[in-house]
Design an enzyme around this catalytic site. Sequence first.
Site, PDB file in Angstrom:
ATOM      1  N   LYS A 107      49.229  61.030  65.183  1.00  0.00           N
ATOM      2  CA  LYS A 107      49.927  59.980  65.317  1.00  0.00           C
ATOM      3  C   LYS A 107      49.631  58.956  64.279  1.00  0.00           C
ATOM      4  O   LYS A 107      50.564  58.218  63.886  1.00  0.00           O
ATOM      5  CB  LYS A 107      49.627  59.312  66.583  1.00  0.00           C
ATOM      6  CG  LYS A 107      50.408  58.015  66.905  1.00  0.00           C
ATOM      7  CD  LYS A 107      51.894  57.943  66.978  1.00  0.00           C
ATOM      8  CE  LYS A 107      52.645  56.348  67.087  1.00  0.00           C
ATOM      9  NZ  LYS A 107      51.966  55.598  67.700  1.00  0.00           N
ATOM     10  N   GLU A 165      55.428  56.289  58.314  1.00  0.00           N
ATOM     11  CA  GLU A 165      56.453  55.139  58.802  1.00  0.00           C
ATOM     12  C   GLU A 165      56.314  53.980  57.892  1.00  0.00           C
ATOM     13  O   GLU A 165      57.154  53.285  57.513  1.00  0.00           O
ATOM     14  CB  GLU A 165      56.180  54.777  60.236  1.00  0.00           C
ATOM     15  CG  GLU A 165      56.912  53.654  60.820  1.00  0.00           C
ATOM     16  CD  GLU A 165      56.502  53.611  62.291  1.00  0.00           C
ATOM     17  OE1 GLU A 165      56.356  52.244  62.558  1.00  0.00           O
ATOM     18  OE2 GLU A 165      56.227  54.237  62.957  1.00  0.00           O
ATOM     19  N   SER A 198      55.037  58.106  70.378  1.00  0.00           N
ATOM     20  CA  SER A 198      55.878  57.559  68.882  1.00  0.00           C
ATOM     21  C   SER A 198      57.499  57.447  69.738  1.00  0.00           C
ATOM     22  O   SER A 198      57.917  58.257  69.993  1.00  0.00           O
ATOM     23  CB  SER A 198      55.823  58.234  67.633  1.00  0.00           C
ATOM     24  OG  SER A 198      56.776  57.592  66.901  1.00  0.00           O
ATOM     25  N   HIS A 258      51.478  59.853  61.126  1.00  0.00           N
ATOM     26  CA  HIS A 258      52.905  59.464  61.491  1.00  0.00           C
ATOM     27  C   HIS A 258      53.294  57.909  61.065  1.00  0.00           C
ATOM     28  O   HIS A 258      54.143  57.516  60.473  1.00  0.00           O
ATOM     29  CB  HIS A 258      53.345  59.699  62.908  1.00  0.00           C
ATOM     30  CG  HIS A 258      54.513  59.078  63.386  1.00  0.00           C
ATOM     31  ND1 HIS A 258      54.551  57.800  63.680  1.00  0.00           N
ATOM     32  CD2 HIS A 258      55.745  59.780  63.582  1.00  0.00           C
ATOM     33  CE1 HIS A 258      55.869  57.540  64.006  1.00  0.00           C
ATOM     34  NE2 HIS A 258      56.584  58.503  64.035  1.00  0.00           N
ATOM     35  N   ASN A 259      52.202  57.305  61.661  1.00  0.00           N
ATOM     36  CA  ASN A 259      52.352  55.852  61.498  1.00  0.00           C
ATOM     37  C   ASN A 259      52.297  55.385  59.824  1.00  0.00           C
ATOM     38  O   ASN A 259      52.877  54.470  59.376  1.00  0.00           O
ATOM     39  CB  ASN A 259      51.606  55.033  62.145  1.00  0.00           C
ATOM     40  CG  ASN A 259      51.964  54.862  63.725  1.00  0.00           C
ATOM     41  OD1 ASN A 259      52.899  55.757  64.195  1.00  0.00           O
ATOM     42  ND2 ASN A 259      51.428  53.899  64.503  1.00  0.00           N
TER      43      ASN A 259
END
Length: 473
Positions: A184, A191, A130, A187-188
């Site tokens: 990940k 986000e 990222s 995480h997104n």
Amino acid sequence: MSAAEIGVIGLGTMGAMLALNIADNGFAVAVHNRTAARIPEFMEKAGDLARRITGHAELEDFVKGLASPRNIILMVPAGDAVDAQIEQLRPLLDVDDMVIDAGNANFHDSERRAKASEEAGVPFLGIGVSGGAEGARFGPSIMGGGTPEAWDRVAHILKAISAKYEGQPCATYMGTGGAGHFVKTVHNGIEYADMQLIAEAYGVMRDGMGMDAAACGAVFDRWNKGLLQSYLIEISGKVSAATDPETGNPMLDMILDRAGQKGTGRWTVIESQMLGAPVPVIEAAVVARNMSAQRDLRLAGAKAFGPTGGAMADGTLSLDDLEQALIAGKVLCYAQGFELLIKARAEYDWDLPMAEIAKVWREGCIIRSAMLNDMASALTDAPEQNLALAPYFADVLRKNVAGLRKVAVVAMGAGQPVPALAAALNYFDTLTSARTTANMLQAQRDYFGAHSFERTDKDGSHHGPWLDQHLQG
């Protein structure tokens, strides 16, 4: 040049930047691209770093240019392209040669590839990366998944090229199989939610308070000096202040309100539903993007009903209220993301290092934020606890949830859509409800399906009196 220690296949934006990062950190790197014409262009732009890079138009030559055992990073589009590239590579590789998928893979694909590699007796890593193009070039956040042995083999390279927070590498092993890509994905999802919360705050300032883009940018700049300090708040100030070189108008005012997405936020929501881990702020952000894409429908709705969003009465909301709303929304958004990671750890038998995940996200990645250091501390003390209940963040919420409530209520009363802020408030109110209305749901389920329920006064499964009435006709 001697044989390269690592190779990169795929010289798109992310792959090219990652290869330059590797070379910049002193490692010899070989590169290959399906479209061979891209290679000399890349080498020319590499400048002085080209001395550590060898370009290979042919896949066979690329493989021969790597030191054994070989380590090959794939930076190709997620999905079938990864499988096709692995299928091309494997006949050229030795049994100890390792493939590393560093793309935006669905973790289920990484789980499948890891299992296939284990059965074939060959190493495989699936790593989440990222930070966008800038992060890939100067230091991303890296989340590793695979066997510990496979991670250890290239950890010195991945840690060297990663972002650093107070000298500590933002690269950590997350667990076996698809663990790295799952982290990940979450995480997104965070986000998506963080971006939507900021966009809604901008919308309240623009449409509810009548502020122009430059004034909004100044507010974001001020917020970036406080508890909200983060990469996303920082760039929100910059894009708000930017001017369109073609028209001279604020750049934001010239951008069509139709958001794109690559699907990772949607994956987060799907996995949350499968694991029974509610992430309503993330879900609201995904829905908002989907609604933004339906511009023709929105225009028809505005024509049929008239636009509902209007200016708010002067003094109804303050910028301090809005800052509090964003602070509370952000805490609750991250709390939901980490709760999903906790559920996944149990479901997939991953030893996800909760505090280390927060530490890895402190620098390099898109959601890097001043709050993450305190989150790492809270998760070190109680890795299984919902972050909203951690003493530090519980205190933050006590101080700021009133602003969240005020902004959500006033904005919705004025017809201003704030789906993520409203979802954060509803999550908080449900989280703090000692008694919900689910007793009605259980009664309904028992009435039409004899699903039974638990009682408040004794253990066991029970049915209501309506069941006997059904049986008696």
